[in-house]
Scaffold this motif. Structure first.
Motif, PDB file in Angstrom:
ATOM      1  N   SER A  66       0.835  -1.206   0.000  1.00  6.65           N
ATOM      2  CA  SER A  66       0.000   0.000   0.000  1.00  6.65           C
ATOM      3  C   SER A  66       0.866   1.251   0.000  1.00  6.65           C
ATOM      4  O   SER A  66       2.056   1.205   0.282  1.00  6.65           O
ATOM      5  N   GLY A  67       0.237   2.377  -0.310  1.00  8.69           N
ATOM      6  CA  GLY A  67       0.950   3.642  -0.363  1.00  8.69           C
ATOM      7  C   GLY A  67       0.966   4.349   0.985  1.00  8.69           C
ATOM      8  O   GLY A  67       0.236   3.990   1.908  1.00  8.69           O
ATOM      9  N   LEU A  68       1.812   5.366   1.072  1.00  7.59           N
ATOM     10  CA  LEU A  68       1.929   6.165   2.290  1.00  7.59           C
ATOM     11  C   LEU A  68       1.252   7.507   2.093  1.00  7.59           C
ATOM     12  O   LEU A  68       1.415   8.143   1.055  1.00  7.59           O
ATOM     13  N   ILE A  69       0.538   7.922   3.105  1.00  9.58           N
ATOM     14  CA  ILE A  69      -0.018   9.262   3.148  1.00  9.58           C
ATOM     15  C   ILE A  69       0.742   9.970   4.262  1.00  9.58           C
ATOM     16  O   ILE A  69       0.474   9.743   5.441  1.00  9.58           O
ATOM     17  N   ILE A  70       1.724  10.763   3.880  1.00  8.43           N
ATOM     18  CA  ILE A  70       2.567  11.459   4.850  1.00  8.43           C
ATOM     19  C   ILE A  70       1.877  12.782   5.178  1.00  8.43           C
ATOM     20  O   ILE A  70       1.597  13.575   4.287  1.00  8.43           O
ATOM     21  N   VAL A  71       1.603  13.008   6.466  1.00  9.47           N
ATOM     22  CA  VAL A  71       0.838  14.177   6.896  1.00  9.47           C
ATOM     23  C   VAL A  71       1.716  15.093   7.725  1.00  9.47           C
ATOM     24  O   VAL A  71       2.316  14.664   8.713  1.00  9.47           O
ATOM     25  N   HIS A  72       1.778  16.358   7.299  1.00 12.86           N
ATOM     26  CA  HIS A  72       2.439  17.393   8.100  1.00 12.86           C
ATOM     27  C   HIS A  72       1.360  18.340   8.585  1.00 12.86           C
ATOM     28  O   HIS A  72       0.619  18.908   7.786  1.00 12.86           O
ATOM     29  N   VAL A  73       1.257  18.495   9.903  1.00 12.58           N
ATOM     30  CA  VAL A  73       0.241  19.358  10.495  1.00 12.58           C
ATOM     31  C   VAL A  73       0.909  20.645  10.958  1.00 12.58           C
ATOM     32  O   VAL A  73       1.808  20.624  11.784  1.00 12.58           O
ATOM     33  N   ALA A  74       0.456  21.765  10.386  1.00  9.11           N
ATOM     34  CA  ALA A  74       0.981  23.074  10.764  1.00  9.11           C
ATOM     35  C   ALA A  74       0.443  23.449  12.141  1.00  9.11           C
ATOM     36  O   ALA A  74      -0.634  23.023  12.539  1.00  9.11           O
ATOM     37  N   ASN A  75       1.183  24.257  12.840  1.00 10.99           N
ATOM     38  CA  ASN A  75       0.820  24.641  14.203  1.00 10.99           C
ATOM     39  C   ASN A  75      -0.330  25.627  14.241  1.00 10.99           C
ATOM     40  O   ASN A  75      -0.480  26.448  13.358  1.00 10.99           O
ATOM     41  N   ARG A  76      -1.107  25.529  15.292  1.00  7.06           N
ATOM     42  CA  ARG A  76      -2.147  26.525  15.594  1.00  7.06           C
ATOM     43  C   ARG A  76      -1.883  26.991  17.011  1.00  7.06           C
ATOM     44  O   ARG A  76      -1.723  26.191  17.919  1.00  7.06           O
ATOM     45  N   LEU A  77      -1.824  28.273  17.200  1.00  5.39           N
ATOM     46  CA  LEU A  77      -1.556  28.829  18.520  1.00  5.39           C
ATOM     47  C   LEU A  77      -2.735  29.652  19.001  1.00  5.39           C
ATOM     48  O   LEU A  77      -3.355  30.370  18.218  1.00  5.39           O
TER      49      LEU A  77
END
Length: 173
Positions: A66-77
Motif C-alpha cells: 500500500s501507499g503512504l499518506i505522509i501528513v504534516h500538520v501546521a501549528n495553531r496557537l
C-alpha cells in the motif's frame, strides 16, 4: 446543422436530477487519490521520532503493498498568548516547513520503494491525522513517540491518538 447546439434560455432554471444520490456530493467533497485508499497514514514533522515513524511506515507499506499518506500538520496557537483575551481563539501560524519537508522527501532514496503523497493540514495533530485516516480509509496510523516537557504537560500525540482513533495506531519509539 451538424455540430450546432441551440443554447438554453438564460431564464431556464436547473432542475435537480431525481435519480441522483446524495453520496455523489459527499464523495466530491472528500476528493482524495484512490491509489492511496487503504494506505498507511504517517505523521511527519522532520523530527527524529517522526523519521523513525516514517521508516517503519515505509516497511509497513512495502509489506502490505500500500501507499503512504505522509501528513504534516501546521501549528495553531491560541491568540490568548499574544492578546490576553478571554475566549480561546486559534490562529493558523504560517508553516513553510511543508515545502521544505516535501523537497527533502522527494530527494529521499528510501521513499522510492513505495508510492507516497504529502498532505498538509492545519490544526490539532490528533484530529487531523484521524481525519486524513478517515478520508483515505487508512489501514493504520503511524506516529513517533513524544519526548519532552510538552508531551508530559499536554499529553502525548500518540497517547491521545490511540484513545480516539478509529483504526490501529502504531507508536514508534
Amino acid at each position: 446543422m451538424a455540430g450546432h447546439e441551440i443554447p438554453e434560455p438564460a431564464d431556464r432554471k436547473q432542475v435537480a436530477d431525481p435519480t441522483a444520490t446524495p453520496d455523489v456530493a459527499e464523495s466530491a467533497r472528500h476528493s482524495c487519490d484512490p491509489a492511496f485508499q487503504h494506505g498507511v497514514v504517517v505523521g511527519f514533522d522532520g523530527s527524529l521520532s517522526s523519521e523513525r515513524a516514517l521508516a517503519y511506515a515505509i516497511g509497513m507499506g512495502r509489506r502490505t503493498g500500500s501507499g503512504l499518506i505522509i501528513v504534516h500538520v501546521a501549528n495553531r496557537l491560541p491568540t490568548t498568548v499574544w492578546a490576553g483575551c478571554e475566549p480561546p481563539v486559534f490562529v493558523d501560524v504560517p508553516d513553510h516547513r511543508t515545502e521544505v519537508l516535501g523537497l527533502e522527501l522527494a530527494c529521499a532514496d528510501h521513499l522510492s520503494e513505495v508510492p507516497w503523497i504529502l498532505v498538509e493540514r492545519g490544526g490539532d495533530i490528533c484530529h487531523e491525522l484521524e481525519e486524513v485516516g478517515q478520508e483515505y480509509e487508512a489501514d493504520a496510523i503511524v506516529v513517533g513517540s513524544t519526548h519532552g516537557l510538552a508531551g508530559r504537560l499536554f499529553g502525548s500525540v500518540a497517547g491521545r491518538l490511540a484513545r480516539r482513533a478509529q483504526r490501529p495506531v502504531v507508536v514508534v519509539p
